[in-house]
Design an enzyme around this catalytic site. Structure first.
Site, PDB file in Angstrom:
ATOM      1  N   ASN A 106       0.862  -1.184   0.000  1.00 21.18           N
ATOM      2  CA  ASN A 106       0.000   0.000   0.000  1.00 21.18           C
ATOM      3  C   ASN A 106       0.902   1.239   0.000  1.00 21.18           C
ATOM      4  O   ASN A 106       1.731   1.418   0.891  1.00 21.18           O
ATOM      5  CB  ASN A 106      -0.904  -0.029   1.245  1.00 21.18           C
ATOM      6  CG  ASN A 106      -1.850   1.153   1.326  1.00 21.18           C
ATOM      7  OD1 ASN A 106      -1.411   2.299   1.403  1.00 21.18           O
ATOM      8  ND2 ASN A 106      -3.133   0.887   1.339  1.00 21.18           N
ATOM      9  N   CYS A 165      -6.745   8.224   2.413  1.00 20.68           N
ATOM     10  CA  CYS A 165      -6.573   8.226   3.870  1.00 20.68           C
ATOM     11  C   CYS A 165      -7.277   9.434   4.491  1.00 20.68           C
ATOM     12  O   CYS A 165      -6.978  10.571   4.143  1.00 20.68           O
ATOM     13  CB  CYS A 165      -5.099   8.236   4.241  1.00 20.68           C
ATOM     14  SG  CYS A 165      -4.888   8.161   6.026  1.00 20.68           S
TER      15      CYS A 165
END
Ligand SMILES: Cc1cc2nc3c(=O)[nH]c(=O)nc-3n(C[C@H](O)[C@H](O)[C@H](O)COP(=O)(O)O)c2cc1C
Length: 303
Positions: free
Chosen positions: A99, A130
């Site tokens: 990621n 995020c």
């Protein structure tokens, strides 16, 4: 013989179940609890170009049926990952996605350039979703125009499997999913956490220094199911669903709505052995329901 293999881009998952980013550590922490040759795989926690300290404490708070987190992408940076972590995880017998998180497009490009010739992982999950880091106060994921300029050219940088992780907080996520498909991404991970908050009544202040935090766990499952359903209508590349997965039926629900695989996040913090256990439970449930091939289930919802 029950068939549970799933293909995403060039990657074959033995089981449609992966550990989610941020809850699987670097994989090696989970090895004590799961036989990795029996699971689908895992996604590493977010890696950034440079070391990132993360947010001030508190970073985690339990809520009813879920968890709020505000970790802030703490990690030692890509160079440290290459020297110290990749050698540890490269021979693990399961699929591994890295990621990648970033603050400028050039950071993503540098990370892929540093990583791509190396072996020991299957692809990338590009994280533009995020909720716990601000980029001029705006999430990368909040507008299709921003996402398009960020992601253009990325496909040309790698032949490995390329996933894009999206936030459920913005209506543009569906359009960004479609754009990613046009750009040649192999799959969409959906969803990241939902933006929430909590208040300390004694001090009348926000619990988290950032005010907001990401909500995950069983509380979000119905929301993510609906979002996966909506995303399925927009795109035809595989969707890897995330949001409150705990049981084999949770996996089946997501797959019937069109996911090709699922990720397990918060439940790993409660039951670290859940990946292997869920793979066994899934096969048992498939036998009960007389499903021979998991692929026949994907998108089979009757409307
Ligand atoms: C403590 C914690 C840390 C997380 N860190 C990351 C992260 O670093 N990168 C990321 O893309 N997602 C991160 N996530 C989001 C999860 O990967 C997942 O998308 C989300 O939690 C929904 O799944 P769940 O309900 O099964 O937890 C984190 C989630 C939690 C609970």
């Amino acid at each position: 013989m029950i068939k549970t293999h799933i293909r995403i881009g060039k990657t074959i998952l033995k089981k449609p179940i992966l550990g989610a980013s941020g809850c699987s550590g670097w994989g090696n922490e989970l090895l004590r609890f799961n036989d990795f040759s029996k699971i689908g795989g895992f996604v590493t926690k977010s890696i950034t170009l440079n070391e990132k300290k993360g947010n001030e404490m508190p970073r985690i708070m339990e809520t009813y049926g879920g968890l709020l987190n505000s970790i802030g992408l703490e990690n030692r940076g890509v160079d440290y990952f290459i020297k110290n972590i990749l050698p540890e995880i490269k021979d693990m017998e399961c699929v591994k996605f890295l990621n990648l998180a970033f603050f400028e497009k050039s950071e993503l490009e540098k990370m892929i350039a540093m990583l791509d010739s190396r072996e020991g992982f299957d692809g990338y999950e590009i994280n533009i979703s995020c909720p716990n880091v601000a980029h001029g106060g705006i999430s990368f994921n909040s507008s299709a125009a921003d996402a398009t300029s960020l992601l253009s050219g990325v496909r040309k940088m790698t032949e490995k499997t390329l996933l894009l992780k999206l936030s459920p907080a913005f209506e543009d996520s569906f359009e960004i999913g479609r754009i990613a498909e046009d750009m040649g991404f192999d799959g969409i991970t959906f969803t990241n956490t939902y933006i929430g908050t909590a208040v300390d009544v004694k001090s009348r202040s926000f619990v988290f220094k950032n005010k907001q935090a990401g909500l995950s766990g069983p509380a979000i499952k119905p929301l993510s199911l609906m979002n996966v359903h909506k995303m399925r209508k927009k795109i035809s590349i595989p969707i890897i669903a995330a949001g409150g997965v705990r049981t084999a039926d949770d996996v089946l629900e997501y797959m019937i709505l069109g996911a090709s695989a699922v990720q397990v996040g918060t439940q790993l913090l409660v039951r670290p052995s859940v990946l292997e256990e869920l793979c066994v439970e899934l096969e048992e449930r498939m036998k009960d329901l007389k499903i021979e091939d998991i692929n026949e289930l994907i998108g089979s919802i009757k409307e």
